[in-house]
Enzyme design. Structure first.
Site, PDB file in Angstrom:
ATOM      1  N   HIS A  70       0.830  -1.203   0.000  1.00 23.55           N
ATOM      2  CA  HIS A  70       0.000   0.000   0.000  1.00 23.55           C
ATOM      3  C   HIS A  70       0.867   1.257   0.000  1.00 23.55           C
ATOM      4  O   HIS A  70       1.637   1.493   0.932  1.00 23.55           O
ATOM      5  CB  HIS A  70      -0.892  -0.025   1.231  1.00 23.55           C
ATOM      6  CG  HIS A  70      -1.827   1.130   1.349  1.00 23.55           C
ATOM      7  ND1 HIS A  70      -1.726   2.055   2.364  1.00 23.55           N
ATOM      8  CD2 HIS A  70      -2.891   1.500   0.588  1.00 23.55           C
ATOM      9  CE1 HIS A  70      -2.689   2.949   2.229  1.00 23.55           C
ATOM     10  NE2 HIS A  70      -3.414   2.639   1.165  1.00 23.55           N
ATOM     11  N   HIS A 112      -1.218  10.887  -1.837  1.00 26.33           N
ATOM     12  CA  HIS A 112      -2.493  10.451  -1.269  1.00 26.33           C
ATOM     13  C   HIS A 112      -3.411  11.608  -0.906  1.00 26.33           C
ATOM     14  O   HIS A 112      -4.565  11.658  -1.310  1.00 26.33           O
ATOM     15  CB  HIS A 112      -2.265   9.583  -0.034  1.00 26.33           C
ATOM     16  CG  HIS A 112      -3.528   9.182   0.649  1.00 26.33           C
ATOM     17  ND1 HIS A 112      -4.112   9.931   1.664  1.00 26.33           N
ATOM     18  CD2 HIS A 112      -4.360   8.130   0.448  1.00 26.33           C
ATOM     19  CE1 HIS A 112      -5.220   9.362   2.053  1.00 26.33           C
ATOM     20  NE2 HIS A 112      -5.405   8.261   1.348  1.00 26.33           N
TER      21      HIS A 112
END
Length: 324
Positions: A70, A112
């Site tokens: 991730h 992100h």
């Protein structure tokens, strides 16, 4: 939600992990020895990709779910940086996940948050530009920011990569990509632009489409649009639709990727019972799982993949004696 380990603990754990792999923490720059069959790879103990564009690209191997790094190996390196995906590769992981957003002048970058404050030094570099939204900065301005020091001094000077730079590094590393279109409501047309960059980088040929690329989003409209533009691509919806809603999603996606606390074995089985956009059984890749107990719990539910900041921890948990 991911909480970064204390620096000393993370360094110690990384050193232990790299030692298992035949390297040391000090050798991370050059890379430790990688297992002969990489987790999630096409090796004899890993998973394989689909036989064609009609199949999901991360079908689980014989030994357990596919493990996705991730934002790279983000428990041990600053998330969404080239250092994080390089470390994932050195730890032996093929699949990496990232997030794509767009700058003021239209460049796609890998980050992100929709602001620069948490993972760069934007507040210090541009003190008068609050709230430091990605879309308010040019690509050239973002390229000057330090995206590593917040995580650790050893990563000082890491940059926010453009999507093209990121794709080139993933390609060089012979990795595969779970790409998230982040907050598409902020960036009209980002789906088409993302596909354009993927095409220019050589990521829309048969090999990449069939075996090495999945596009996902929290926005059902965005996933539906990507499917409409490139019906051959494997897509995933991030979320946990109700059982009654699942057939609607199966019309335009191949996977449902939920937060691990929101699912049960019965829910996973219900997803598997449906045929997705490419006519194959739908899959479930759950997130974010960083500890062994939870990894084994979701494995018991029958998930196809686990998305994690600590891929080595999860890999050892789900593969047991076979790990490393």
């Amino acid at each position: 939600m991911y909480v970064r380990p204390a620096a000393a603990a993370a360094a110690a754990f990384l050193g232990f992990t790299l030692t298992l792999l035949g390297g040391t923490a000090a050798s991370a720059a050059s890379g430790p020895t990688v297992p002969s069959s990489r987790p999630g790879s096409t090796g004899s103990t890993g998973s394989t990709g689909p036989a064609g564009p009609a199949g999901p690209a991360g079908a689980p191997g014989l030994l357990g779910p596919v493990v996705y790094a991730h934002r790279g190996a983000s428990a041990y390196a600053p998330e969404n940086t080239l250092a994080a995906i390089d470390l994932a590769m050195r730890l032996g992981f093929d699949w990496v996940e990232n997030d794509v957003q767009r700058t003021k002048d239209g460049e796609l970058v890998v980050i992100h948050d929709d602001t620069l404050a948490r993972t760069t030094d934007a507040e210090q570099a541009f003190p008068d530009r609050a709230p430091w939204r990605v879309k308010d900065f040019t690509a050239a301005e973002i390229a000057t920011l330090d995206a590593g020091s917040w995580f650790g001094e050893e990563f000082a000077g890491e940059r926010v990569p453009t999507l093209r730079e990121y794709l080139d590094r993933v390609e060089r590393n012979r990795q595969r990509l779970l790409l998230e279109v982040k907050k598409p409501e902020l960036y009209p047309g980002i789906e088409k632009q993302t596909l354009q960059v993927l095409g220019e980088a050589g990521w829309l040929d048969a090999d990449h489409v069939q075996r090495r690329l999945v596009v996902q989003s929290f926005s059902a409209d965005s996933v539906r649009l990507v499917h409409g533009l490139r019906p051959d691509l494997v897509t995933a919806f991030l979320g946990t639709p109700t059982l009654a809603e699942l057939p609607k999603y199966a019309q335009f996606t191949d996977r449902i990727n939920p937060w691990h606390t929101t699912i049960s074995a019965d829910w996973v089985a219900a997803v598997h019972d449906l045929r997705g956009a490419h006519g194959k059984a739908m899959e479930v890749d759950t997130w974010i799982v960083d500890d062994a107990a939870t990894a084994r719990k979701v494995q018991g539910m029958g998930v196809d993949g686990i998305i994690t900041n600590a891929p080595d921890v999860v890999y050892r948990a789900v593969l047991g004696a076979f790990a490393f």
